[in-house]
Design a protein around this motif. Structure first.
Motif, PDB file in Angstrom:
ATOM      1  N   MET A  79       0.596  -3.808  11.280  1.00  9.36           N
ATOM      2  CA  MET A  79       0.926  -2.808  10.262  1.00  9.36           C
ATOM      3  C   MET A  79       2.230  -2.138  10.635  1.00  9.36           C
ATOM      4  SD  MET A  79      -2.846  -1.165   9.575  1.00  9.36           S
ATOM      5  CE  MET A  79      -2.908  -0.328  11.150  1.00  9.36           C
ATOM      6  N   ASN A  80       3.238  -2.306   9.814  1.00  9.79           N
ATOM      7  CA  ASN A  80       4.550  -1.702  10.031  1.00  9.79           C
ATOM      8  C   ASN A  80       4.864  -0.704   8.926  1.00  9.79           C
ATOM      9  OD1 ASN A  80       4.948  -3.450  12.256  1.00  9.79           O
ATOM     10  ND2 ASN A  80       5.805  -5.036  10.933  1.00  9.79           N
ATOM     11  N   SER A  81       5.843   0.124   9.170  1.00 11.55           N
ATOM     12  CA  SER A  81       6.281   1.115   8.167  1.00 11.55           C
ATOM     13  C   SER A  81       5.091   1.899   7.627  1.00 11.55           C
ATOM     14  CB  SER A  81       7.036   0.424   7.029  1.00 11.55           C
ATOM     15  OG  SER A  81       8.145  -0.283   7.512  1.00 11.55           O
ATOM     16  N   LEU A  82       4.252   2.373   8.509  1.00 16.18           N
ATOM     17  CA  LEU A  82       3.038   3.061   8.091  1.00 16.18           C
ATOM     18  C   LEU A  82       3.358   4.360   7.368  1.00 16.18           C
ATOM     19  CD1 LEU A  82       0.883   2.285  11.216  1.00 16.18           C
ATOM     20  CD2 LEU A  82       0.216   1.781   8.859  1.00 16.18           C
ATOM     21  N   LYS A  83       2.491   4.671   6.407  1.00 16.63           N
ATOM     22  CA  LYS A  83       2.638   5.859   5.582  1.00 16.63           C
ATOM     23  C   LYS A  83       1.386   6.724   5.748  1.00 16.63           C
ATOM     24  CE  LYS A  83       5.012   3.052   2.075  1.00 16.63           C
ATOM     25  NZ  LYS A  83       4.995   2.620   0.656  1.00 16.63           N
ATOM     26  N   PRO A  84       1.498   8.020   5.491  1.00 11.54           N
ATOM     27  CA  PRO A  84       0.304   8.869   5.584  1.00 11.54           C
ATOM     28  C   PRO A  84      -0.840   8.369   4.702  1.00 11.54           C
ATOM     29  CG  PRO A  84       2.264  10.228   5.499  1.00 11.54           C
ATOM     30  CD  PRO A  84       2.715   8.810   5.269  1.00 11.54           C
ATOM     31  N   GLU A  85      -0.532   7.768   3.576  1.00 11.42           N
ATOM     32  CA  GLU A  85      -1.590   7.263   2.691  1.00 11.42           C
ATOM     33  C   GLU A  85      -2.284   6.015   3.240  1.00 11.42           C
ATOM     34  OE1 GLU A  85       1.600   7.947   1.879  1.00 11.42           O
ATOM     35  OE2 GLU A  85       2.385   6.496   0.408  1.00 11.42           O
ATOM     36  N   ASP A  86      -1.793   5.475   4.345  1.00 12.43           N
ATOM     37  CA  ASP A  86      -2.486   4.376   5.018  1.00 12.43           C
ATOM     38  C   ASP A  86      -3.612   4.878   5.918  1.00 12.43           C
ATOM     39  OD1 ASP A  86       0.706   2.805   5.424  1.00 12.43           O
ATOM     40  OD2 ASP A  86      -0.854   2.263   3.970  1.00 12.43           O
ATOM     41  N   THR A  87      -3.726   6.173   6.059  1.00 12.39           N
ATOM     42  CA  THR A  87      -4.789   6.749   6.880  1.00 12.39           C
ATOM     43  C   THR A  87      -6.155   6.370   6.323  1.00 12.39           C
ATOM     44  OG1 THR A  87      -3.437   8.616   7.609  1.00 12.39           O
ATOM     45  CG2 THR A  87      -5.841   8.909   7.666  1.00 12.39           C
ATOM     46  N   ALA A  88      -6.984   5.755   7.156  1.00 13.62           N
ATOM     47  CA  ALA A  88      -8.287   5.265   6.723  1.00 13.62           C
ATOM     48  C   ALA A  88      -9.021   4.669   7.916  1.00 13.62           C
ATOM     49  CB  ALA A  88      -8.139   4.197   5.638  1.00 13.62           C
ATOM     50  N   ILE A  89     -10.282   4.364   7.695  1.00 13.69           N
ATOM     51  CA  ILE A  89     -10.999   3.504   8.638  1.00 13.69           C
ATOM     52  C   ILE A  89     -10.767   2.068   8.170  1.00 13.69           C
ATOM     53  CG2 ILE A  89     -13.218   2.869   9.617  1.00 13.69           C
ATOM     54  CD1 ILE A  89     -14.146   5.736   9.078  1.00 13.69           C
ATOM     55  N   TYR A  90     -10.336   1.239   9.089  1.00 15.08           N
ATOM     56  CA  TYR A  90     -10.046  -0.164   8.771  1.00 15.08           C
ATOM     57  C   TYR A  90     -11.183  -1.034   9.297  1.00 15.08           C
ATOM     58  CZ  TYR A  90      -5.395   0.931   7.135  1.00 15.08           C
ATOM     59  OH  TYR A  90      -4.327   1.414   6.407  1.00 15.08           O
ATOM     60  N   TYR A  91     -11.672  -1.900   8.436  1.00 20.62           N
ATOM     61  CA  TYR A  91     -12.781  -2.790   8.759  1.00 20.62           C
ATOM     62  C   TYR A  91     -12.342  -4.241   8.630  1.00 20.62           C
ATOM     63  CZ  TYR A  91     -15.668   1.353   7.760  1.00 20.62           C
ATOM     64  OH  TYR A  91     -16.221   2.611   7.750  1.00 20.62           O
TER      65      TYR A  91
END
Length: 115
Positions: A79-91
């Motif tokens: 995951m590159n160029s992460l944004k605040p809206e990428d905040t989550a639990i990833y499964y």
């Protein structure tokens, strides 16, 4: 079957993380990553078919890359160029080939992106 995710954490916007999904006794053929943010439904992120074909949600195209380890026991999500809206639990999930339909899930790993 058991899938174990790792690699989550906290990062500032614009940063990168690499998530891993490992299975001790299962060959990871068709796999996918999903995510769930607080108060939202779980959503598709990326899928890797046994043929090597990939599929991405529009909101992660050109930023995230799904790939497989050499021994087919690990799947990654770069995951590159992460944004605040990428905040989550990833499964991660083993899915039926050719679809996003999950067979079984990992326990999830938290990704937090701060602005």
């Amino acid at each position: 079957e058991q899938l174990v995710e790792s690699g989550g954490g906290s990062v500032q916007a614009g940063g990168s993380l690499r998530l891993s999904c490992a299975a001790a006794a299962y060959t990871l053929n068709c796999m996918a990553w999903f995510r769930q943010a607080p108060g939202k439904e779980r959503e598709k992120v990326a899928r890797l078919d046994i043929t090597g074909i990939t599929d991405y949600a529009d909101f992660v195209k050109d930023r995230f890359t799904i790939s497989r380890g050499n021994a087919d026991k690990t799947v990654y999500l770069q995951m590159n160029s992460l944004k605040p809206e990428d905040t989550a639990i990833y499964y991660c999930a083993a899915v039926f080939c050719g679809s996003w339909r999950p067979m079984f899930w990992g326990q999830g790993t938290q990704v937090t992106v701060s602005s």
